[in-house]
Scaffold this active site. Structure first.
Site, short mmCIF file in Angstrom:
data_model
loop_
_atom_site.label_atom_id
_atom_site.label_comp_id
_atom_site.label_asym_id
_atom_site.label_seq_id
_atom_site.Cartn_x
_atom_site.Cartn_y
_atom_site.Cartn_z
CG ASP A 105 -2.19 0.64 -3.22
OD1 ASP A 105 -1.00 1.00 -3.12
OD2 ASP A 105 -3.09 1.07 -2.47
CG ASN A 106 -1.63 3.92 -4.72
OD1 ASN A 106 -2.74 3.52 -4.36
ND2 ASN A 106 -0.75 4.42 -3.87
CG ASP A 153 -2.07 0.94 1.12
OD1 ASP A 153 -2.11 1.73 0.17
OD2 ASP A 153 -2.96 0.90 2.00
CG ASP A 154 -0.01 4.83 -0.19
OD1 ASP A 154 -0.78 4.41 -1.06
OD2 ASP A 154 -0.30 5.73 0.61
CG HIS A 213 -9.94 0.92 0.68
ND1 HIS A 213 -8.95 1.86 0.50
CD2 HIS A 213 -11.04 1.61 1.09
CE1 HIS A 213 -9.40 3.05 0.81
NE2 HIS A 213 -10.67 2.93 1.17
CB CYS A 261 -5.87 2.39 -2.11
SG CYS A 261 -6.84 3.62 -1.22
#
Length: 542
Positions: free
Chosen positions: A342-343, A91-92, A197, A131
Site C-alpha cells: 500500500d505504501n 501493509d508498509d 481501512h 494506507c
C-alpha cells in the site's frame, strides 16, 4: 474435460473392439459372424454393430470431425475465459524488503518464484504514501483525493464526539465505482480478506462496508489486526464478529480465502473470481512466529529487527500457501496474481511502538508519509503462467490505479460512461510487453506529508515535486470546505525535478540547471494539480 467425458459416454453406447484376428475362444471366426469368413485384420477399430452404424467408415470420419471440433471449441473456451484475478496487498512493505528486490538477509522464496514466473516491476507506484488513500485508490482506479480520502482513517464509534475537521465522517462513498463491483457485474464471484481501512465507522450501518463495494464474502478488520498480528480478536466476517482467533494474521487471512475457494467448489470450469488479500504485515504492531524469528536472530542487529525480518518471511510463506491452493485446484494457469504494497515502509521509532519497523526502500529516498519515491514507489509483481512471459523485468512506470481498468478489460467488462479512471489498462504491457499510452501523468497530493513538498508527479523519466505557498500551507489530515478552498487557491512553488530513471534516489535536483524540459514539466504539474484540487470534495459531504 467436457470432450473427454463425451467420448467415454459415446464409447459405452457404441462399443468398439480391437481387431486381432482371433476371438476370445481362439477361433478365427466369431460366433456372431454366422459362419462367414472373417474380415481381413488390419489392426484398426471394427464396429460390432450392423451395416449402417455410425461407426462405419463414413461414420467414423464424422465422429472424428465432431470430436476434433469439440476439442477445439473447448480449448477456445478456455482461451477466451475471463481469468481469475488475485490481488495481494501488503501493509508498509519496503521496496527493498524482498530478496528479489535486493534484500541481503530476508528470504522470500515464494515471492521470488512468483516474480521469476512473470514480471518484476521496477517502477510500480501505489496510489498514496499512506494506507487508507492508497487502498481507496486501488479500489476505485482514481486518485483517492477525488473520493475525499486524504489521509489514514481513524476508527470511531457513533458515540464519540465529532471532530472539528470532520475526520470522523470519512469513508469511501457508496456511489464510488469500484473494482470488485465492476467484476461482479461481469460475472465474477468476489472475496475480500484482511485489512479494509476504507471507512471510519466499521461494521455499522452508518457507513458502507466491504459488501457495498462489491464483495460477496468479506473477512476484515477496520485497520490493524489487534491486539497484534498474533491471535487477533477484531476480525469481522460478513458483518458478524469472528471472535478470538489463533495464529498469525497473514496465515489467518489466507486460510479464509482458501476456505472460500473450497466452499464454492472452485474448479477450472467455475465462474471466475476476484480475491483481494490485504495483509496486515509488516505494519506495526509486528508479531512473528518464534521459530521464524529465531532463524534471523543471529543475522540481525536486535531482536526487534529479527522479528521484522520474520514478519516479511511469514507473509511470503502465506503467499506460498495461497499459490499451492491454486495449484491444487488446478486453476493457477487461469489466474492472474498481482502482488504489491500500500505504501513504503514505516520510519523506525517514528512513534512509540514503531521499534520493529526495519523496512528499507533500497535506493529510494524517503519512507512512508513522504512524497519522495520511498513513500509510494513499491514492489510490484504480476504472474499468469502461460499468458505472461516468465523472467521479465519491467521498468515502465505503472500504478495501483491501473489495476481497475486492467481487470475490467480482462474480464470483458465495460466501464460506466460517467466514470473516468486515472489509471490505464496494462493488458498490452502484461501480455505483449507493449507499454500503455498514458494520457496524463501520475500525480499525488498528500497534505500531511512529512517532507515539505506536498505535491508530486511522475511523468516518463521525470519526477517533479512542489511545495504549496512556499511551504507555508499548514498540514491537513482532512479537508473541510474552508481547507479545500485553501488548497485550491494555494500556489505551487519550490519545484524539484529529478530524472529518476538515472537518479532513483532523487539526489540531483535539476531545477535551474538548464534542463530543456523544465518549463513544460512545471506547467504540467501546475495544470494537473489544479485539476485534481478542483475535483476534490470536502467534508461533511452532501
Amino acid at each position: 474435460m467436457i470432450a473427454q467425458t463425451t467420448l467415454l459416454q459415446y464409447n459405452r453406447q457404441y462399443p468398439v473392439v480391437q481387431e486381432t484376428g482371433i476371438t476370445e475362444a481362439g477361433n478365427t471366426e466369431s460366433e456372431e459372424s454366422g459362419g462367414r469368413a472373417p474380415e481381413r485384420r488390419t489392426g484398426r477399430l471394427r464396429c460390432t454393430h450392423r451395416k449402417g452404424c455410425l461407426m462405419s467408415s463414413r461414420g467414423r470420419t464424422m465422429v472424428a470431425w465432431a470430436l476434433l471440433s469439440m476439442l477445439v471449441s473447448g480449448a477456445a473456451a478456455q482461451e477466451s475465459r475471463a481469468p481469475n484475478i488475485v490481488v495481494v496487498l501488503c501493509d508498509d512493505l519496503g521496496y527493498g524488503d524482498l530478496s528479489c528486490y535486493g534484500h541481503p538477509i530476508i528470504r522470500t522464496p515464494n515471492l521470488d518464484r512468483l516474480a521469476s514466473e512473470g514480471i518484476r516491476f521496477t517502477d510500480f507506484y501505489s496510489a498514496a504514501p499512506v494506507c487508507s488513500p492508497s487502498r481507496v485508490g486501488l479500489m476505485t482506479g482514481r486518485s483517492p483525493n477525488r473520493a475525499g480520502i486524504y489521509d489514514w482513517i481513524p476508527a470511531v464509534t457513533p458515540e464519540q464526539v465529532p471532530r472539528a475537521d470532520a475526520r470522523h465522517l470519512v469513508h469511501m462513498g457508496r456511489h464510488e465505482v469500484t473494482l470488485p463491483a465492476l467484476l461482479k457485474t461481469a460475472g465474477y464471484d468476489t472475496c475480500m480478506s484482511g485489512k479494509w481501512h476504507c471507512n471510519s465507522q466499521f461494521n455499522t450501518k452508518a457507513q458502507p462496508q466491504p459488501d457495498a463495494a462489491g464483495f460477496d464474502h468479506w473477512f476484515a478488520t477496520q485497520n490493524n489486526a489487534a491486539p497484534s498480528h498474533q491471535n487477533p480478536q477484531n476480525f469481522v466476517r460478513n458483518g458478524e464478529p469472528a471472535g478470538a482467533l489463533e495464529g498469525f494474521s497473514c496465515q489467518i487471512v489466507v486460510d479464509e480465502v482458501i476456505h472460500w475457494l473450497d466452499s464454492r467448489q472452485t474448479t477450472p470450469e467455475s465462474r471466475p473470481f476476484f480475491a483481494y488479500i490485504a495483509f496486515h504485515e509488516p505494519h506495526e504492531p509486528v508479531a512473528s512466529p518464534a521459530a521464524l524469528t529465531e532463524e534471523y536472530r543471529n543475522r540481525s542487529f536486535s531482536d526487534e529487527q529479527a522479528e521484522y525480518f520474520a514478519n516479511v518471511a511469514s507473509l511470503d510463506d502465506a503467499t506460498g500457501r495461497l499459490l499451492k491452493a491454486l495449484d491444487r485446484l488446478q486453476i493457477r494457469e487461469q489466474t492472474l496474481v498481482i502482488f504489491s504494497s500500500d505504501n513504503g515502509p514505516e520510519t523506525l521509532n517514528r512513534y512509540r511502538n514503531a521499534n520493529r519497523s526495519w523496512g528499507v526502500t533500497g535506493p529510494l529516498r524517503g519512507m512512508k508519509l513522504h512524497t519522495h519515491d520511498g513513500g509510494f514507489h513499491v514492489a510490484g509483481i504480476a504472474s499468469w503462467p502461460g499468458k505472461i512471459a516468465a523472467n521479465r523485468t519491467e521498468s515502465t512506470p505503472v500504478s495501483a490505479l491501473d489495476l481497475l481498468p486492467t481487470a475490467v478489460e480482462l474480464a470483458g467488462g465495460v466501464l460506466p460512461t460517467e466514470y473516468s479512471p486515472d489509471g490505464v489498462s496494462l493488458v498490452s504491457l502484461l501480455l505483449q510487453g507493449q507499454p500503455p499510452q498514458r494520457s496524463r501523468p501520475l500525480v499525488w497530493a498528500y497534505y500531511n506529508a512529512i517532507n515539505d513538498a506536498r505535491v508530486a508527479m511522475r511523468h516518463g523519466d521525470w519526477k517533479v515535486l512542489a511545495r504549496l505557498n512556499g511551504g507555508q500551507l499548514p498540514r491537513f489530515e482532512n479537508l473541510t470546505a474552508e481547507r479545500l478552498t485553501q488548497v485550491q487557491q494555494a500556489l505551487l512553488s519550490d519545484f524539484e525535478i529529478y530524472n529518476v530513471t538515472q537518479d532513483p534516489g532523487e539526489t540531483q535536483d535539476l531545477t535551474g540547471r538548464g534542463l530543456e524540459q523544465e518549463g513544460l514539466l512545471v506547467e504540467l504539474l501546475k495544470q494537473e494539480y489544479a485539476r485534481l484540487a478542483a475535483e476534490s470534495p470536502s467534508w461533511p459531504r452532501d
